[in-house]
Scaffold this motif. Sequence first.
Motif, PDB file in Angstrom:
ATOM      1  N   ASP A  96      59.840  21.328   9.741  1.00 27.34           N
ATOM      2  CA  ASP A  96      59.273  22.585   9.258  1.00 27.34           C
ATOM      3  C   ASP A  96      59.005  22.525   7.756  1.00 27.34           C
ATOM      4  N   ALA A  97      59.909  21.902   7.000  1.00 30.36           N
ATOM      5  CA  ALA A  97      59.680  21.760   5.562  1.00 30.36           C
ATOM      6  C   ALA A  97      58.432  20.911   5.302  1.00 30.36           C
ATOM      7  N   PHE A  98      58.254  19.861   6.064  1.00 27.66           N
ATOM      8  CA  PHE A  98      57.088  18.995   5.916  1.00 27.66           C
ATOM      9  C   PHE A  98      55.802  19.750   6.249  1.00 27.66           C
ATOM     10  N   LEU A  99      55.801  20.477   7.355  1.00 24.84           N
ATOM     11  CA  LEU A  99      54.598  21.195   7.760  1.00 24.84           C
ATOM     12  C   LEU A  99      54.284  22.342   6.805  1.00 24.84           C
ATOM     13  N   ASP A 100      55.324  22.954   6.248  1.00 27.96           N
ATOM     14  CA  ASP A 100      55.109  24.055   5.311  1.00 27.96           C
ATOM     15  C   ASP A 100      54.592  23.567   3.955  1.00 27.96           C
ATOM     16  N   LYS A 101      55.181  22.483   3.456  1.00 31.21           N
ATOM     17  CA  LYS A 101      54.884  22.048   2.086  1.00 31.21           C
ATOM     18  C   LYS A 101      53.862  20.914   2.004  1.00 31.21           C
ATOM     19  N   THR A 515      68.511  17.691   3.280  1.00 32.45           N
ATOM     20  CA  THR A 515      68.033  19.016   3.635  1.00 32.45           C
ATOM     21  C   THR A 515      66.512  19.050   3.542  1.00 32.45           C
ATOM     22  N   GLY A 516      65.929  20.166   3.920  1.00 31.03           N
ATOM     23  CA  GLY A 516      64.497  20.333   3.797  1.00 31.03           C
ATOM     24  C   GLY A 516      64.028  20.426   2.359  1.00 31.03           C
ATOM     25  N   ARG A 517      64.969  20.499   1.412  1.00 30.00           N
ATOM     26  CA  ARG A 517      64.661  20.510  -0.019  1.00 30.00           C
ATOM     27  C   ARG A 517      64.881  19.130  -0.642  1.00 30.00           C
TER      28      ARG A 517
END
Length: 571
Positions: A96-101, A515-517
Amino acid sequence: MRRPDNPELPDSCELLVVGSGAAGMAAAISARHHGLNPVIIEKSDLFGGSTAVSGGAIWVPCNPIAAAAGMTDSREAARRYIQGETGNLFNAELVDAFLDKGPEAIGFFNDQTALKLSHRALSPDYHPDAEGATEGGRALDALDYDGRRLGAELGRMRPPFPDFTILGGMPLGRPDIYHFLRMGRSVTSALYATKTVAKYALDRVTRGRNTRLVMGAAVSGRLAETVFALNIPLCTGHELLALTRDVSGRVTGAEVKGPKGVRRIAATRGVVLAAGGYPHDSARRRETFDHVKRGLPHYSMSPAAGTGGAIAAAQAIGAGFVETNTNGGFWTPVSLLPNPDGTKRPFPHLFLDRAKPGVIAVDHHGRRFVNESASYHDFVQGLIARLLAEGQRSGWLIADHRAVRRYGLGAAHAFPARIGKHIASGYLKRAATLAELASQCGIDPRGLERSVAGFNAAAARGEDPEFGKGSTTYQRYLGDAENAPNPCLRPLEGPFYAIEIFPGDIGTSMGLDVTGRGEVKDRDGRVIKGLYACGNDINSIMSGAYPGPGITLGPALTFGYVIGQVAAGKD
């Protein structure tokens, strides 16, 4: 070409980045953009990492480059596709982090750095029939780059592998490959090839090397231009030894071994690990590559500096390492080219030969074992399964004369390149009959003759009922569009050739838990303050799957960008 003096490693910085591939340079550029003063250190004497010698594809769904060209995609479709590929190992936080950012990161690099990108209108995901897959748009390429823009710094950039070039150092990009393979059949292609060779010849005379950078080298060169323009120190020949922490456990810097010995550098905002994973850490490979653990040979195409030192330094302070992926690496079949001293070096069979008509793969019993036009990763999964089942150590690519001269086979390039040296060295086997070829290779002759006879009968109809070679748009995309009715299928006719193939990799997929960060977690899942990681030092967001071209560089750029924001407090 002269190398410039290596910059002096400072005593302190705000963000220390370990590794100079796409992930590391992306993190440093993002950090600078968001107000920090980063420093990059690189273990090798050359910057660029595995990115500089890669195919350079960058996979990011819903990216603004494709959208601006009118192509449609959806985050939901991409998520379904990745979830289907990864199964019960789906990492929702990272995906989700990859798709968002990812789209934001691509927009940033394309608009505000020298990394100018183009989309591939046609470049199917590797499993185009799966839910959520697309036929194009998700894969991006850096525009070809004039290395002269780097000035003397070009001398510090990792050059292409010599075996991937022609004429003693000229690399071929994707359009080049198309034209050079057709130059004997097309006036347009012949003119293109002539102009390209002429420019290369001028470079050799005036610069001592090729200055037109393509594919992964273009990604590295363009990122490096921005690094140097922003006055970010990039210190090659500096190896991370250990991470340093304060009394609270926060990472505050590192011990680094450089030309002047071991030094400490303070990093007030933390350390980013982007050193390329562990492809040359033989001990960890035995632990995480099941086929290596079970005795099969294995060869990596990654630069030799990728020994896992950054991962080991993180684990030494309690970082968690994920080793549950379906595959420990991103696989490619390799053949072994002989060196003058008797040793051998690997050569990858990525996409130029296996999918073409007139080529099949067999085991030592002479039996086919996989769809030859499958992705390099999927092909090796089939190879490993057969080798382990049969107690064998290698397979063979078999091709006829027409295929070898039209498309090439491994390091034996297509006409007009000469292949006699490869036959003389034993790398390429040649025989008038299948029985004679089998005898040279240690293949069962009757098994090989049966396999080729059965394959030929169906291939004449454009069919492969055994494995379905050429059955998807991705596979046909890699075939020969001029070959009908199936771009991947044609009966084999003598004389015949063979090259021995083994399991190999283009990078590792297992790595640090983040983490996603981009924050590194400890073994209990808690964030280690001040420690970040991206690129192949982290566990792949694809969990050991390989769904499309560029699924390492896309996340590398994205999480490098994210880390720059997070470290600067701008997320």
